[in-house]
Design a protein around this motif. Structure first.
Motif, PDB file in Angstrom:
ATOM      1  N   ARG A   1       0.823  -1.205  -0.050  1.00  0.00           N
ATOM      2  CA  ARG A   1      -0.096  -0.026  -0.035  1.00  0.00           C
ATOM      3  C   ARG A   1       0.775   1.215   0.169  1.00  0.00           C
ATOM      4  O   ARG A   1       1.835   1.387   0.504  1.00  0.00           O
ATOM      5  N   GLN A   2       0.283   2.282  -0.509  1.00  0.00           N
ATOM      6  CA  GLN A   2       0.993   3.648  -0.582  1.00  0.00           C
ATOM      7  C   GLN A   2       0.485   4.460   0.667  1.00  0.00           C
ATOM      8  O   GLN A   2      -0.702   4.426   0.830  1.00  0.00           O
ATOM      9  N   THR A   3       1.452   4.654   1.535  1.00  0.00           N
ATOM     10  CA  THR A   3       1.003   5.379   2.953  1.00  0.00           C
ATOM     11  C   THR A   3       1.120   6.920   2.748  1.00  0.00           C
ATOM     12  O   THR A   3       1.950   7.314   1.683  1.00  0.00           O
ATOM     13  N   VAL A   4       0.254   7.778   3.361  1.00  0.00           N
ATOM     14  CA  VAL A   4       0.460   9.077   3.088  1.00  0.00           C
ATOM     15  C   VAL A   4       0.812   9.549   4.521  1.00  0.00           C
ATOM     16  O   VAL A   4       0.149   8.969   5.560  1.00  0.00           O
ATOM     17  N   VAL A   5       1.109  10.632   5.004  1.00  0.00           N
ATOM     18  CA  VAL A   5       1.479  11.227   6.197  1.00  0.00           C
ATOM     19  C   VAL A   5      -0.070  12.086   6.491  1.00  0.00           C
ATOM     20  O   VAL A   5      -0.583  12.958   5.648  1.00  0.00           O
ATOM     21  N   LYS A   6      -0.615  11.660   7.499  1.00  0.00           N
ATOM     22  CA  LYS A   6      -1.785  12.351   8.251  1.00  0.00           C
ATOM     23  C   LYS A   6      -1.746  13.113   9.422  1.00  0.00           C
ATOM     24  O   LYS A   6      -2.864  13.710  10.031  1.00  0.00           O
ATOM     25  N   ALA A   7      -0.755  12.644  10.097  1.00  0.00           N
ATOM     26  CA  ALA A   7      -0.549  13.463  11.594  1.00  0.00           C
ATOM     27  C   ALA A   7       0.767  13.673  11.825  1.00  0.00           C
ATOM     28  O   ALA A   7       1.730  12.983  11.538  1.00  0.00           O
ATOM     29  N   LEU A   8       0.800  14.818  12.526  1.00  0.00           N
ATOM     30  CA  LEU A   8       2.214  15.300  13.001  1.00  0.00           C
ATOM     31  C   LEU A   8       2.285  15.971  14.290  1.00  0.00           C
ATOM     32  O   LEU A   8       1.222  16.600  14.803  1.00  0.00           O
TER      33      LEU A   8
ATOM     34  N   GLY B   1      -1.803  13.130   0.388  1.00  0.00           N
ATOM     35  CA  GLY B   1      -2.667  12.684  -0.540  1.00  0.00           C
ATOM     36  C   GLY B   1      -4.188  13.000  -0.369  1.00  0.00           C
ATOM     37  O   GLY B   1      -4.385  14.175  -0.390  1.00  0.00           O
ATOM     38  N   SER B   2      -4.950  12.200  -0.579  1.00  0.00           N
ATOM     39  CA  SER B   2      -6.394  12.629  -0.618  1.00  0.00           C
ATOM     40  C   SER B   2      -7.026  12.353   0.630  1.00  0.00           C
ATOM     41  O   SER B   2      -7.992  12.851   0.874  1.00  0.00           O
ATOM     42  N   ARG B   3      -6.241  12.372   1.558  1.00  0.00           N
ATOM     43  CA  ARG B   3      -6.515  12.413   3.202  1.00  0.00           C
ATOM     44  C   ARG B   3      -7.295  13.827   3.438  1.00  0.00           C
ATOM     45  O   ARG B   3      -6.443  14.822   3.101  1.00  0.00           O
ATOM     46  N   ARG B   4      -8.327  13.928   3.899  1.00  0.00           N
ATOM     47  CA  ARG B   4      -9.044  15.484   4.338  1.00  0.00           C
ATOM     48  C   ARG B   4      -8.544  15.665   5.794  1.00  0.00           C
ATOM     49  O   ARG B   4      -8.133  16.818   5.895  1.00  0.00           O
ATOM     50  N   ASN B   5      -8.678  14.687   6.626  1.00  0.00           N
ATOM     51  CA  ASN B   5      -8.757  15.142   8.050  1.00  0.00           C
ATOM     52  C   ASN B   5      -7.132  15.004   8.493  1.00  0.00           C
ATOM     53  O   ASN B   5      -6.626  13.755   8.303  1.00  0.00           O
ATOM     54  N   LEU B   6      -6.536  16.118   8.485  1.00  0.00           N
ATOM     55  CA  LEU B   6      -5.167  16.151   8.953  1.00  0.00           C
ATOM     56  C   LEU B   6      -4.856  16.576  10.691  1.00  0.00           C
ATOM     57  O   LEU B   6      -5.653  17.484  11.001  1.00  0.00           O
ATOM     58  N   GLU B   7      -4.130  15.650  11.335  1.00  0.00           N
ATOM     59  CA  GLU B   7      -4.116  16.009  12.768  1.00  0.00           C
ATOM     60  C   GLU B   7      -2.689  16.622  13.034  1.00  0.00           C
ATOM     61  O   GLU B   7      -1.616  16.280  12.657  1.00  0.00           O
ATOM     62  N   VAL B   8      -2.723  17.559  13.951  1.00  0.00           N
ATOM     63  CA  VAL B   8      -1.543  18.234  14.360  1.00  0.00           C
ATOM     64  C   VAL B   8      -1.570  18.516  15.937  1.00  0.00           C
ATOM     65  O   VAL B   8      -2.259  19.150  16.450  1.00  0.00           O
ATOM     66  N   ASP B   9      -0.394  17.802  16.551  1.00  0.00           N
ATOM     67  CA  ASP B   9      -0.446  18.000  18.060  1.00  0.00           C
ATOM     68  C   ASP B   9       0.580  18.919  18.437  1.00  0.00           C
ATOM     69  O   ASP B   9       1.851  18.780  17.734  1.00  0.00           O
TER      70      ASP B   9
ATOM     71  N   LYS C   1      -8.605  20.682   3.028  1.00  0.00           N
ATOM     72  CA  LYS C   1      -8.307  19.711   4.021  1.00  0.00           C
ATOM     73  C   LYS C   1      -9.086  20.174   5.415  1.00  0.00           C
ATOM     74  O   LYS C   1      -9.540  21.293   5.561  1.00  0.00           O
ATOM     75  N   ASN C   2      -9.062  19.302   6.340  1.00  0.00           N
ATOM     76  CA  ASN C   2      -9.663  19.828   7.687  1.00  0.00           C
ATOM     77  C   ASN C   2      -8.471  19.531   8.777  1.00  0.00           C
ATOM     78  O   ASN C   2      -8.166  18.476   9.109  1.00  0.00           O
ATOM     79  N   PHE C   3      -8.095  20.406   9.366  1.00  0.00           N
ATOM     80  CA  PHE C   3      -6.845  20.425  10.502  1.00  0.00           C
ATOM     81  C   PHE C   3      -7.619  20.100  11.704  1.00  0.00           C
ATOM     82  O   PHE C   3      -8.659  20.765  12.013  1.00  0.00           O
ATOM     83  N   ARG C   4      -7.120  19.061  12.441  1.00  0.00           N
ATOM     84  CA  ARG C   4      -7.750  18.907  13.616  1.00  0.00           C
ATOM     85  C   ARG C   4      -6.359  19.093  14.567  1.00  0.00           C
ATOM     86  O   ARG C   4      -5.388  18.157  14.696  1.00  0.00           O
ATOM     87  N   PHE C   5      -6.300  20.330  15.273  1.00  0.00           N
ATOM     88  CA  PHE C   5      -5.248  20.526  16.142  1.00  0.00           C
ATOM     89  C   PHE C   5      -5.497  20.272  17.479  1.00  0.00           C
ATOM     90  O   PHE C   5      -6.603  20.176  18.037  1.00  0.00           O
TER      91      PHE C   5
ATOM     92  N   GLY D   1      -8.299   5.545   5.919  1.00  0.00           N
ATOM     93  CA  GLY D   1      -7.385   6.333   6.538  1.00  0.00           C
ATOM     94  C   GLY D   1      -7.780   7.728   7.453  1.00  0.00           C
ATOM     95  O   GLY D   1      -7.003   8.378   7.874  1.00  0.00           O
ATOM     96  N   GLU D   2      -8.919   7.867   7.351  1.00  0.00           N
ATOM     97  CA  GLU D   2      -9.582   8.993   7.820  1.00  0.00           C
ATOM     98  C   GLU D   2      -9.709   9.263   9.229  1.00  0.00           C
ATOM     99  O   GLU D   2     -10.008  10.067  10.110  1.00  0.00           O
ATOM    100  N   CYS D   3      -9.483   8.182  10.122  1.00  0.00           N
ATOM    101  CA  CYS D   3      -9.700   7.870  11.415  1.00  0.00           C
ATOM    102  C   CYS D   3      -8.381   8.671  12.067  1.00  0.00           C
ATOM    103  O   CYS D   3      -7.524   8.785  11.686  1.00  0.00           O
ATOM    104  N   GLN D   4      -8.725   8.862  13.436  1.00  0.00           N
ATOM    105  CA  GLN D   4      -7.513   9.470  14.057  1.00  0.00           C
ATOM    106  C   GLN D   4      -6.557   8.485  14.536  1.00  0.00           C
ATOM    107  O   GLN D   4      -6.611   7.563  14.558  1.00  0.00           O
ATOM    108  N   THR D   5      -5.417   9.184  14.334  1.00  0.00           N
ATOM    109  CA  THR D   5      -4.177   8.412  14.892  1.00  0.00           C
ATOM    110  C   THR D   5      -4.164   8.220  16.368  1.00  0.00           C
ATOM    111  O   THR D   5      -4.523   9.252  17.037  1.00  0.00           O
TER     112      THR D   5
END
Lengths: 463, 47
Positions: free
Chosen positions: A101-108, A154-162, A191-195, B22-26
């Motif tokens: 699978r191709q992985t994408v970065v979705k959380a930092l 990539g196509s992930r909409r929900n991005l998380e940043v802690d 995109k939708n950032f979840r901080f 992959g949209e779920c929370q980490t």
């Protein structure tokens, strides 16, 4: 694979591969133990023998006869036919495709400050410095990190940043500026950032709370529980405890967020093996979202959890589970993060196989922009992956994390909890075994116990 | 069933059909940071 256990007078049977959970009577419980390796006649004979003995018969409401045994066997067979008992592991084949699978970065995890105003004794970040020097993240580095995340998502909409540290409130203006930048960029890139924010609370004030309540999807507030426990492990740099300073602020945060979308988060150590008291102390203060986790430390630390402590910790988890059931019935319920389990809408198999996503979907960023597989690897040179300016350079290391799943770990193959912890924490494995595809044994023992308690609570709630 | 009560649980095998978005929370973004807690995360696939 079947895992069956008794807890709080419930006979619980977990069909590991389907995730289906059954609460059964004593007869079914006993038959399931024999079911796979014995024919029907042998099972009937064994049950008739067992339940004709006075000590076993005395526990029954009515005597067991042969028709009862046949009926129990039929119920088991029906569930087997439905794929809810003794189901096959079909994921081993699935994992072959999964590896490609191709992985994408979705959380930092943004290390906004490698500095801290507390000196917690168990800190894996070495009081914020992570084997390095004190430094605050600049706005420019933070901006690059958000750009990197958008570009690699990539196509992930929900991005998380802690916003993490050290203590991120020591660099609050940069946090605010990065949130503003993220809000601007998310519109441009759909995109939708979840901080989220993880803080020790020392610098919390009304302005920060107001901003955080508007912008942060979750806030993690660090507190260990009872005052003496907290102050002993979490002193300020001058040795004074921090409990009295932070508790009123944390109470205000929790209330202002309507008791949702936050956690008070503590660590228990060998010094407070009676940690259920700390959880209940936090609940008594009015907190509804609570996480208190075992310290992860090498055995040479005096506060480290040792194997000999396990029976006491199990006892505490059992005690806590029963108290939580009781309080819920009384309308005083609260969530305990490590007992939360989503049976009806929980993660898909793909998520359960891929684990926490460290080194692939989840990366940590240092104040100067270096990338690591997660916050716990920061400062370990061999895990330096690249930086936010030039991207990932060490793809070999990322591939190792990508292949790190429950089927890659010997210890996970026969473990009933493998689809709940997804193979455990790679950083803990590295800490104790020097490699990421092993498992931290004490952590596994505790995880199994917690899964058992979490399921038992669900069984009790289903009554 | 008389002797067995099955809890309301999603069969994991069903989740293979449309899983992996992959949209779920980490997990480490929620509260843990020192353990791996995946089983309590919620699925966010609304399709």
């Amino acid at each position: 694979m079947i895992h069956q256990y008794k807890n709080n007078d419930y006979n619980i049977v977990l069909d590991v591969n389907s995730g289906m959970i059954h609460v059964v009577d004593d007869l079914v419980y006993d038959i399931i133990e024999l079911f796979e390796d014995n024919d029907t006649d042998t099972i009937i004979a064994a049950m008739m023998d067992k339940y004709s003995k006075p000590e076993n018969a005395a526990k029954l409401e009515a005597p067991i006869n042969i028709n009862d045994v046949i009926e129990a066997i039929e119920e088991i067979e029906e569930l087997k036919k439905q794929g809810a008992l003794f189901s096959e592991d079909i994921y081993k084949e699935y994992i072959t495709d999964f590896k490609k699978r191709q992985t994408v970065v979705k959380a930092l995890c943004l290390h906004i400050a490698h500095d801290c105003n507390l000196a917690c004794k168990y800190c894996f970040a070495e009081e914020g410095e992570y084997k390095g020097h004190r430094e605050l993240m600049s706005y420019e580095v933070g901006k690059k990190a958000l750009d990197f995340l958008i570009e690699n998502s990539g196509s992930r909409r929900n991005l998380e940043v802690d916003f993490f540290g050290g203590e991120p409130l020591m660099n609050w203006q940069v946090v605010k500026d990065l949130v503003a930048y993220g809000r601007e960029q998310e519109k441009i890139h759909n995109k939708n950032f979840r901080f989220t924010l993880t803080t020790n609370g020392v610098l919390l004030n009304d302005d920060i709370m107001e901003f955080a309540n508007k912008e942060m999807a979750n806030i993690v507030l660090s507190i260990d529980g009872r005052k003496d426990v907290h102050d002993y492990m979490r002193p300020s740099r001058n040795g004074k405890g921090s409990y009295d300073l932070i508790v009123p602020k944390f109470e205000k945060v929790a209330e202002s967020r309507n008791q949702t979308n936050y956690y008070v988060r503590g660590t228990f150590t060998r010094n407070n093996l009676d940690f259920s008291e700390d959880v209940l102390h936090l609940a008594d203060l009015g907190f509804k979202q609570i996480s208190v986790e075992p310290v992860v430390s090498l055995p040479e630390e005096p506060y480290a959890i040792r194997e000999e402590d396990l029976p006491k910790i199990y006892e505490e988890y059992d005690k806590l589970a029963k108290e939580m059931i009781k309080r819920k019935k009384e309308g005083k319920g609260f969530n305990f993060f490590h007992f939360m389990i989503d049976l009806t809408g929980g993660p898909c198999v793909a998520k359960r196989l891929s684990g926490c996503g460290s080194g692939t979907e989840y990366l940590a960023v240092t104040p100067w922009g270096d990338l690591y597989p997660c916050h716990q690897f920061v400062g370990e040179d061999e895990f330096l992956l690249g930086n936010v300016f030039e991207g990932i350079k060490n793809t070999t290391c990322c591939d190792e994390f990508k292949l790190c799943n429950v089927y890659a770990k010997d210890k996970c193959r026969d473990c009933f909890a493998r689809f709940y912890c997804s193979g455990g924490c790679a950083a803990n494995s590295y800490k104790f075994h020097g490699k990421i595809d092993d498992a931290y044994d004490i952590g596994c023992d505790l995880q199994r116990k917690r899964v058992e308690c979490a399921i038992m609570i669900k069984a009790a709630e289903a009554e | 069933m008389k002797r067995i009560k099955t809890l309301n649980t999603r069969n994991l095998k069903e989740s293979m059909k449309k899983g992996g978005c992959g949209e779920c929370q980490t997990s480490c973004q929620s509260a843990c940071k020192t353990s791996c807690t995946v089983g309590n995360q919620s699925c966010e696939n609304n399709n």
